[in-house]
Design an enzyme around this catalytic site. Structure first.
Site, short mmCIF file in Angstrom:
data_model
loop_
_atom_site.label_atom_id
_atom_site.label_comp_id
_atom_site.label_asym_id
_atom_site.label_seq_id
_atom_site.Cartn_x
_atom_site.Cartn_y
_atom_site.Cartn_z
N TYR A 24 -2.25 -18.79 -1.83
CA TYR A 24 -3.05 -17.58 -1.54
C TYR A 24 -4.52 -17.98 -1.36
O TYR A 24 -5.17 -17.60 -0.38
CB TYR A 24 -2.90 -16.57 -2.68
N GLY B 170 0.82 -1.21 0.00
CA GLY B 170 0.00 0.00 0.00
C GLY B 170 0.85 1.25 0.00
O GLY B 170 2.08 1.19 0.13
N ARG C 177 -0.62 -18.67 -18.33
CA ARG C 177 0.15 -18.90 -17.10
C ARG C 177 -0.45 -20.10 -16.37
O ARG C 177 -1.67 -20.23 -16.28
CB ARG C 177 0.11 -17.66 -16.23
N GLY D 158 -1.91 -22.61 -13.83
CA GLY D 158 -2.77 -22.40 -12.66
C GLY D 158 -3.84 -21.34 -12.86
O GLY D 158 -4.67 -21.12 -11.98
N1 LIG Z 1 -8.19 -6.78 -5.85
C1 LIG Z 1 -8.97 -7.82 -6.03
O1 LIG Z 1 -9.47 -8.06 -7.16
C2 LIG Z 1 -9.32 -8.72 -4.87
C3 LIG Z 1 -10.12 -9.83 -5.12
C4 LIG Z 1 -10.46 -10.67 -4.06
C5 LIG Z 1 -10.04 -10.38 -2.76
N2 LIG Z 1 -9.23 -9.31 -2.56
C6 LIG Z 1 -8.80 -9.05 -1.18
O2 LIG Z 1 -9.08 -7.70 -0.87
C7 LIG Z 1 -8.09 -7.20 0.04
C8 LIG Z 1 -7.48 -5.93 -0.51
O3 LIG Z 1 -6.86 -6.22 -1.75
P1 LIG Z 1 -6.23 -5.08 -2.67
O4 LIG Z 1 -6.45 -5.48 -4.07
O5 LIG Z 1 -6.68 -3.75 -2.20
O6 LIG Z 1 -4.68 -5.31 -2.37
P2 LIG Z 1 -3.54 -4.27 -1.90
O7 LIG Z 1 -2.25 -5.02 -1.98
O8 LIG Z 1 -3.68 -3.00 -2.64
O9 LIG Z 1 -3.95 -4.02 -0.37
C9 LIG Z 1 -3.50 -4.82 0.69
C10 LIG Z 1 -2.98 -3.89 1.77
O10 LIG Z 1 -2.60 -4.68 2.91
C11 LIG Z 1 -1.37 -4.15 3.40
N3 LIG Z 1 -0.70 -5.23 4.15
C12 LIG Z 1 -0.07 -6.34 3.63
N4 LIG Z 1 0.42 -7.08 4.64
C13 LIG Z 1 0.09 -6.46 5.80
C14 LIG Z 1 0.34 -6.73 7.19
N5 LIG Z 1 1.00 -7.82 7.57
N6 LIG Z 1 -0.13 -5.85 8.10
C15 LIG Z 1 -0.80 -4.74 7.73
N7 LIG Z 1 -1.03 -4.42 6.44
C16 LIG Z 1 -0.59 -5.27 5.50
C17 LIG Z 1 -0.61 -3.69 2.18
O11 LIG Z 1 0.40 -2.74 2.46
C18 LIG Z 1 -1.75 -3.09 1.35
O12 LIG Z 1 -1.95 -1.72 1.65
C19 LIG Z 1 -7.10 -8.33 0.24
O13 LIG Z 1 -7.46 -9.01 1.42
C20 LIG Z 1 -7.31 -9.23 -0.97
O14 LIG Z 1 -6.98 -10.57 -0.67
C21 LIG Z 1 -8.87 -8.48 -3.58
#
Ligand SMILES: NC(=O)c1ccc[n+]([C@@H]2O[C@H](COP(=O)([O-])OP(=O)(O)OC[C@H]3O[C@@H](n4cnc5c(N)ncnc54)[C@H](O)[C@@H]3O)[C@@H](O)[C@H]2O)c1
Length: 321
Positions: free
Chosen positions: A155, A40, A279, A281
């Site tokens: 994941y 982030g 890719r 998987g």
């Molecule tokens: N983007 C998608 O299409 C999608 C689809 C399904 C689920 N998700 C889920 O939605 C959530 C957000 O995804 P996103 O796309 O915004 O990803 P992102 O990588 O932009 O956001 C994840 C955030 O978590 C923070 N983070 C990582 N490890 C951490 C830790 N140990 N402690 C505190 N903060 C931590 C990162 O710095 C980042 O800001 C995630 O849980 C992801 O699995 C996303």
């Protein structure tokens, strides 16, 4: 003493989390973000940080550290939105231990902090794209009860196991939850340098006049859902959908070829994509039935793909020039 309108958003500096933070602030909640900034960025919280005293706080901390427990016990939020995750499928295959530490153990720590501090509800970002596997030929879309075998990636496994812990914490400790199984989320602030996020990757390349790559023949389909609509589902889940996993997706299958064509037209981009081998998987088809979210959250995927793409492109123009 619990603040009536205080919420914690873990992962609030990320793509979806920061969009959620802006919406919560607009709705009058006091928002604390906990994010270790591993993927982030504080730039995503630019608007949030202009809020007046007491409305927004940022804590750079991992959900895995002791500091997190301390933050929750001092801030006493009423709700926790848990979005912090290691969200990179390929990284999970290269380093399953790190993936499990963040996505599984980190999530359990969030649940434990919640139950120790009488948090009213945890709302969890689950992964609809990895939860169900490949769509059988005789089915249009997955419903939540299709969850069966463990997903193919680490994941997918770590994100799915959290759903069992949510159930366990609800049964054993009475901690309420909703889990939103998200489709392929796209929109402003999605990182074009990440591994996922085909929409932002295409727009970024197209804006720079660079070639775009499609893995496989491009006929693979995805269920794209606009980030504002996803955020809307999270907010609705504050007081509905308790104890449920709900797909939050458009229930529309769009092929990568169609997506590329739409984005090319909007970007005035005339290069043909380069085709690379699929890719390993990667799913061929993914589409999620959203009836549960409609019924329990009163939710709709309000934004048609073309409108969402236009708004995403406007963001790219404003930020990348
Ligand atoms: N983007 C998608 O299409 C999608 C689809 C399904 C689920 N998700 C889920 O939605 C959530 C957000 O995804 P996103 O796309 O915004 O990803 P992102 O990588 O932009 O956001 C994840 C955030 O978590 C923070 N983070 C990582 N490890 C951490 C830790 N140990 N402690 C505190 N903060 C931590 C990162 O710095 C980042 O800001 C995630 O849980 C992801 O699995 C996303």
């Amino acid at each position: 003493m619990k603040a009536a309108n205080r919420v914690v958003v873990t992962g609030g500096a990320g793509f979806i989390g920061s969009n959620l933070v802006d919406r919560l602030l607009a709705e009058g909640y006091a928002v604390d973000v906990v994010d270790d900034l591993s993927t982030g960025s504080l730039l995503n919280l630019h608007e949030a940080r202009t809020q007046g005293e007491g409305k927004f706080s940022f804590f750079q901390a991992s959900v895995n550290g002791d500091e997190f427990q301390e933050i929750i016990s001092v801030r006493q939020p009423k709700y926790i939105f848990h979005l912090a995750a290691q969200a990179d499928v390929r990284k999970s295959m290269a380093d399953p231990v790190y993936d499990a530490e963040v996505n599984l153990l980190g999530s359990i720590r969030v649940l434990d902090a919640a139950r120790c501090n009488s948090v009213q509800k945890v709302i969890y970002a689950a992964s609809g794209g990895t939860l169900y596997g490949e769509l059988p030929a005789n089915r249009d879309s997955f419903v939540e009860s299709d969850r069966g075998e463990l997903p193919d990636s680490f994941y997918g496994i770590s994100k799915a196991l959290v759903l069992d812990y949510l159930d366990g914490y609800r049964k054993v400790f009475d901690l309420e939850y909703s889990a939103l199984a998200l489709g392929n989320v796209y929109g402003p602030r999605q990182d074009p340098n990440g591994e996922a996020g085909v929409v932002s990757i295409f727009f970024s390349k197209m804006r720079q006049g660079q070639p775009t790559t499609i893995f496989g023949d491009g006929r693979q389909t995805r269920d794209f859902v606009f980030v504002d609509d996803v955020v809307d589902a999270f907010v609705r889940a504050l007081d509905s959908g308790g104890g449920l996993v709900m797909n939050v997706a458009s229930n529309v299958a769009t092929s990568v070829l169609t997506l590329h064509k739409l984005q090319s037209e909007l970007s005035n981009y005339h290069q043909e994509p380069i085709f690379s081998p699929a890719r390993s998987g990667e799913l061929m088809h993914s589409r999620l039935d959203n009836t549960l979210a409609r019924v329990h959250l009163g939710w709709e995927p309000w934004t048609p793909l073309e409108d969402g793409l236009k708004r995403t492109l406007a963001y790219f123009k404003a930020t990348l020039g």
